[in-house]
Design an enzyme around this catalytic site. Structure first.
Site, PDB file in Angstrom:
ATOM      1  N   ASP A  34      35.384  19.702 -13.744  1.00  0.00           N
ATOM      2  CA  ASP A  34      36.920  19.650 -14.226  1.00  0.00           C
ATOM      3  C   ASP A  34      37.200  21.236 -14.622  1.00  0.00           C
ATOM      4  O   ASP A  34      36.393  21.961 -15.407  1.00  0.00           O
ATOM      5  CB  ASP A  34      37.212  19.085 -15.598  1.00  0.00           C
ATOM      6  CG  ASP A  34      38.584  18.835 -15.837  1.00  0.00           C
ATOM      7  OD1 ASP A  34      39.468  19.661 -15.389  1.00  0.00           O
ATOM      8  OD2 ASP A  34      39.224  18.070 -16.570  1.00  0.00           O
TER       9      ASP A  34
ATOM     10  N   HIS B  19      39.239  16.699 -12.410  1.00  0.00           N
ATOM     11  CA  HIS B  19      40.134  16.393 -13.379  1.00  0.00           C
ATOM     12  C   HIS B  19      41.002  15.138 -12.993  1.00  0.00           C
ATOM     13  O   HIS B  19      41.460  14.335 -13.719  1.00  0.00           O
ATOM     14  CB  HIS B  19      41.038  17.696 -13.599  1.00  0.00           C
ATOM     15  CG  HIS B  19      42.192  17.287 -14.788  1.00  0.00           C
ATOM     16  ND1 HIS B  19      41.647  17.674 -16.145  1.00  0.00           N
ATOM     17  CD2 HIS B  19      43.279  17.095 -14.690  1.00  0.00           C
ATOM     18  CE1 HIS B  19      42.722  17.174 -16.903  1.00  0.00           C
ATOM     19  NE2 HIS B  19      43.826  17.122 -16.195  1.00  0.00           N
TER      20      HIS B  19
ATOM     21  N   CYS C  69      44.578  13.803 -20.204  1.00  0.00           N
ATOM     22  CA  CYS C  69      44.852  15.065 -20.184  1.00  0.00           C
ATOM     23  C   CYS C  69      45.622  15.371 -21.354  1.00  0.00           C
ATOM     24  O   CYS C  69      44.847  14.970 -22.492  1.00  0.00           O
ATOM     25  CB  CYS C  69      45.375  15.138 -18.698  1.00  0.00           C
ATOM     26  SG  CYS C  69      46.112  17.076 -18.493  1.00  0.00           S
TER      27      CYS C  69
END
Length: 362
Positions: free
Chosen positions: A307, A336, A152
């Protein structure tokens, strides 16, 4: 409940038509999960602290199994959640998987900032913390090179770090659902449009951005799914104890957010979401312009098809600007978070990372 009351309750249940007993049992179990079940334990892979700075800690995971690869692996996570998502529970842990495959694994945990950290900038984390952590990993493992996996926002920060430190011996970079191009960010672009979102007013007022604000913004990307979906799923599948276990683990992590230092948040929103400086080559960190072309390490860049936080096109954009000769882009059939936790993570993500690193860590 007394024995008499218990018998009366059992007799009452027997009067309920069969088609209603099972839904009622599920509802009762879901209520127990939400009100009386103990919190699950997380981050159980054995580890030791080998370095600290301010609130941050550098962990080294320990194992009785011999190390098979000479290149150590450092994991870098985002500033806005706790990194134990990478080591949520035995059997569903990227950390455990990599340790068991013989990697020397380290994790940089940013810790929980206090109000005194409100002036911390991305500059500080990228130029003062990550380089020292890398050097400590190299000294501890007695290795000549290092691999880094950024997840991330942690991957975005790692790319900046690598671009600004071409002199460091970084052999491999793994990016997992990390955004690099912020031109088209979906609803984020609407929420954070500088015409409507006054980032200076927000930061100057709050100082330290509360985790509830970050969490609310993320959930608003898919409000029905994120606000109500987990509880609908819990009631629907409360008779499946494995599902309940995983549900409790994930909800614990989701609700366990940490504050975002105000100055770092100002940079993250303005320089990335509002002005898209990184991919354009216009980002400046402590007076130094960031050029992603300086990245020459081997790169595995992974996106998640479902995502909505770091959309695939935001992730893939990195491939066109780096100078790495050995670079691979992979799109995984996950979301995600499910990229690192859940059955698809165990079957697909973990082996993808482990196999790619194995060929480049000897």
């Amino acid at each position: 409940m007394s024995i008499i009351a218990s018998k009366e309750w059992q007799q009452l249940m027997e009067t309920i038509p069969n088609e209603f007993q099972e839904p009622y049992t599920r509802l009762t179990r879901a209520t127990e999960v939400l009100t009386s079940d103990p919190e699950p334990e997380v981050g159980l892979t054995p580890k030791e602290v080998i370095w600290t700075k301010n609130k941050a800690k550098l962990f080294r995971y320990v194992s009785d199994q011999p190390k098979k690869f000479k290149v150590p692996l450092l994991l870098v996570y985002a500033l806005i959640n706790k990194p134990y998502i990478l080591d949520l529970t035995p059997g569903n842990s990227l950390v455990e998987y990599l340790v068991n495959r013989g990697y020397d694994v380290y994790l940089l945990d940013w810790g929980t900032p206090g109000y005194e950290d409100k002036t911390m900038k991305l500059d500080d984390y990228i130029l003062d913390y990550i380089p020292r952590a890398v050097r400590k990993v190299l000294r501890t493992s007695q290795a000549d090179e290092v691999s880094i996996l950024g997840y991330c926002m942690g991957g975005t920060m790692t790319s900046i770090f690598a671009a600004l430190h071409p002199e460091l011996p970084i052999r491999n970079l793994v990016f997992m659902t990390s955004p690099f191009d912020f031109e088209e960010t979906g609803l984020y672009g609407c929420f954070l449009d500088e015409r409507y979102f006054d980032i200076d007013n927000v930061v100057d007022t709050l100082g330290l951005i509360p985790p509830e604000m970050i969490d609310f913004g993320n959930k608003m990307l898919k409000p029905a799914t994120n606000f109500f979906g987990p509880y609908v799923s819990l009631v629907d599948r409360a008779n499946n104890e494995q599902f309940v276990k995983n549900w409790k683990l994930l909800q614990k992590w989701v609700s366990d957010g940490i504050p975002f230092p105000g100055e770092a948040y100002r940079q993250w929103i303005r320089d990335f979401y509002q002005q898209n400086k990184l991919i354009k080559g216009e980002l400046v960190i402590r007076g130094r312009k960031v050029n992603l072309k300086n990245i020459t390490a081997n790169v595995l860049n992974m996106s998640a098809e479902k995502d909505h936080i770091a959309q695939p096109h935001q992730v893939k954009a990195l491939m066109d600007v780096i100078s790495s000769k050995d670079k691979e882009y992979v799109s995984l059939p996950t979301g995600h978070v499910s990229v690192t936790f859940g059955p698809k993570a165990v079957k697909i993500t973990y082996p993808t990372v482990g196999d790619w690193l194995e060929k480049r860590s000897k």
